[in-house]
Motif scaffolding. Sequence first.
Motif, PDB file in Angstrom:
ATOM      1  N   MET A   1      69.700 -16.059  22.954  1.00  0.00           N
ATOM      2  CA  MET A   1      69.708 -14.755  22.745  1.00  0.00           C
ATOM      3  C   MET A   1      70.144 -13.124  24.267  1.00  0.00           C
ATOM      4  SD  MET A   1      66.904 -13.043  20.607  1.00  0.00           S
ATOM      5  CE  MET A   1      65.580 -12.922  21.978  1.00  0.00           C
ATOM      6  N   ILE A   2      70.947 -12.137  24.151  1.00  0.00           N
ATOM      7  CA  ILE A   2      71.050 -11.552  24.883  1.00  0.00           C
ATOM      8  C   ILE A   2      69.665 -10.714  24.021  1.00  0.00           C
ATOM      9  CG2 ILE A   2      71.995  -9.593  25.738  1.00  0.00           C
ATOM     10  CD1 ILE A   2      74.629 -11.345  25.771  1.00  0.00           C
ATOM     11  N   LYS A   3      68.964  -9.894  25.706  1.00  0.00           N
ATOM     12  CA  LYS A   3      68.532  -8.855  25.453  1.00  0.00           C
ATOM     13  C   LYS A   3      68.272  -8.346  26.793  1.00  0.00           C
ATOM     14  CE  LYS A   3      63.932 -10.898  26.049  1.00  0.00           C
ATOM     15  NZ  LYS A   3      62.328 -10.801  24.992  1.00  0.00           N
ATOM     16  N   LYS A   4      67.987  -6.646  26.016  1.00  0.00           N
ATOM     17  CA  LYS A   4      67.677  -6.036  27.892  1.00  0.00           C
ATOM     18  C   LYS A   4      65.493  -6.805  28.120  1.00  0.00           C
ATOM     19  CE  LYS A   4      67.723  -0.836  28.125  1.00  0.00           C
ATOM     20  NZ  LYS A   4      66.818   0.335  28.100  1.00  0.00           N
ATOM     21  N   ILE A   5      66.288  -5.959  29.776  1.00  0.00           N
ATOM     22  CA  ILE A   5      65.384  -6.536  30.383  1.00  0.00           C
ATOM     23  C   ILE A   5      64.427  -5.445  31.254  1.00  0.00           C
ATOM     24  CG2 ILE A   5      65.374  -9.086  29.904  1.00  0.00           C
ATOM     25  CD1 ILE A   5      66.632  -8.716  33.164  1.00  0.00           C
ATOM     26  N   ASP A   6      63.100  -5.485  31.547  1.00  0.00           N
ATOM     27  CA  ASP A   6      62.658  -4.297  32.279  1.00  0.00           C
ATOM     28  C   ASP A   6      62.377  -4.881  33.432  1.00  0.00           C
ATOM     29  OD1 ASP A   6      61.125  -2.130  32.430  1.00  0.00           O
ATOM     30  OD2 ASP A   6      58.851  -3.014  31.246  1.00  0.00           O
ATOM     31  N   ILE A   7      62.638  -3.919  34.189  1.00  0.00           N
ATOM     32  CA  ILE A   7      63.178  -4.375  35.608  1.00  0.00           C
ATOM     33  C   ILE A   7      62.266  -4.266  36.167  1.00  0.00           C
ATOM     34  CG2 ILE A   7      64.446  -2.750  36.348  1.00  0.00           C
ATOM     35  CD1 ILE A   7      65.360  -6.663  37.333  1.00  0.00           C
ATOM     36  N   THR A   8      61.292  -3.192  35.979  1.00  0.00           N
ATOM     37  CA  THR A   8      59.971  -2.026  36.369  1.00  0.00           C
ATOM     38  C   THR A   8      58.839  -3.236  36.480  1.00  0.00           C
ATOM     39  OG1 THR A   8      59.534  -1.647  34.522  1.00  0.00           O
ATOM     40  CG2 THR A   8      61.264   0.335  35.948  1.00  0.00           C
ATOM     41  N   ASN A   9      59.184  -4.152  36.043  1.00  0.00           N
ATOM     42  CA  ASN A   9      58.331  -5.164  34.520  1.00  0.00           C
ATOM     43  C   ASN A   9      58.144  -6.219  36.546  1.00  0.00           C
ATOM     44  OD1 ASN A   9      56.686  -7.748  34.766  1.00  0.00           O
ATOM     45  ND2 ASN A   9      56.857  -7.283  32.960  1.00  0.00           N
ATOM     46  N   PRO A  10      56.966  -6.178  37.650  1.00  0.00           N
ATOM     47  CA  PRO A  10      57.510  -6.903  38.988  1.00  0.00           C
ATOM     48  C   PRO A  10      57.803  -8.401  38.313  1.00  0.00           C
ATOM     49  CG  PRO A  10      55.479  -5.538  38.537  1.00  0.00           C
ATOM     50  CD  PRO A  10      56.357  -5.723  37.503  1.00  0.00           C
ATOM     51  N   GLU A  11      57.344  -9.069  37.659  1.00  0.00           N
ATOM     52  CA  GLU A  11      56.779 -10.757  36.710  1.00  0.00           C
ATOM     53  C   GLU A  11      58.019 -10.696  36.338  1.00  0.00           C
ATOM     54  OE1 GLU A  11      54.174 -11.157  33.887  1.00  0.00           O
ATOM     55  OE2 GLU A  11      52.509 -11.549  35.391  1.00  0.00           O
ATOM     56  N   LYS A  60      63.830 -19.672  24.798  1.00  0.00           N
ATOM     57  CA  LYS A  60      62.666 -18.336  25.771  1.00  0.00           C
ATOM     58  C   LYS A  60      63.266 -18.423  28.231  1.00  0.00           C
ATOM     59  CE  LYS A  60      59.533 -18.963  22.679  1.00  0.00           C
ATOM     60  NZ  LYS A  60      57.891 -18.846  22.032  1.00  0.00           N
ATOM     61  N   GLU A  61      64.378 -19.595  28.600  1.00  0.00           N
ATOM     62  CA  GLU A  61      64.415 -19.688  29.737  1.00  0.00           C
ATOM     63  C   GLU A  61      65.211 -18.057  29.893  1.00  0.00           C
ATOM     64  OE1 GLU A  61      65.667 -22.379  32.951  1.00  0.00           O
ATOM     65  OE2 GLU A  61      65.806 -23.215  30.880  1.00  0.00           O
ATOM     66  N   LEU A  62      65.153 -17.703  30.960  1.00  0.00           N
ATOM     67  CA  LEU A  62      66.519 -16.992  31.252  1.00  0.00           C
ATOM     68  C   LEU A  62      66.937 -17.287  32.123  1.00  0.00           C
ATOM     69  CD1 LEU A  62      66.893 -13.719  31.661  1.00  0.00           C
ATOM     70  CD2 LEU A  62      65.345 -14.018  33.467  1.00  0.00           C
ATOM     71  N   CYS A  63      68.158 -17.403  31.423  1.00  0.00           N
ATOM     72  CA  CYS A  63      69.620 -18.037  32.107  1.00  0.00           C
ATOM     73  C   CYS A  63      70.468 -17.661  32.875  1.00  0.00           C
ATOM     74  CB  CYS A  63      70.383 -19.078  31.470  1.00  0.00           C
ATOM     75  SG  CYS A  63      68.983 -19.974  30.410  1.00  0.00           S
ATOM     76  N   GLY A  64      70.559 -16.247  32.710  1.00  0.00           N
ATOM     77  CA  GLY A  64      71.981 -15.220  32.879  1.00  0.00           C
ATOM     78  C   GLY A  64      71.560 -13.972  33.237  1.00  0.00           C
ATOM     79  N   VAL A  65      71.790 -13.258  33.858  1.00  0.00           N
ATOM     80  CA  VAL A  65      71.289 -11.348  33.907  1.00  0.00           C
ATOM     81  C   VAL A  65      72.578 -10.647  34.073  1.00  0.00           C
ATOM     82  CG1 VAL A  65      70.043  -9.751  34.859  1.00  0.00           C
ATOM     83  CG2 VAL A  65      68.836 -12.442  34.989  1.00  0.00           C
TER      84      VAL A  65
END
Length: 88
Positions: A1-11, A60-65
Amino acid sequence: MIKKIDITNPEVSQEVLNIQIPSYNVEAKIIDFYDIPPLKDTVQSLQQCGETFFGHYLNKELCGVFSIKTDGRIIDIHRLMVHPKHFR
């Protein structure tokens, strides 16, 4: 699944960096040039880059960005990366 992510979150930024560094290291090895700017990024530089990030999740694993910047009707792809263990 592709979703927008919050890059301002340090984790989240660290998760992205954990994909970016190995991915760009593969490219650096292929072209025999290790001074690629994405290899110098930090959590802080990602958080301040002004790009909009999207992530591809598999179980639930981030595989690509990928990241984009927009200027009016122009969309510019800034980053596209896949963790090497998910190549092909």
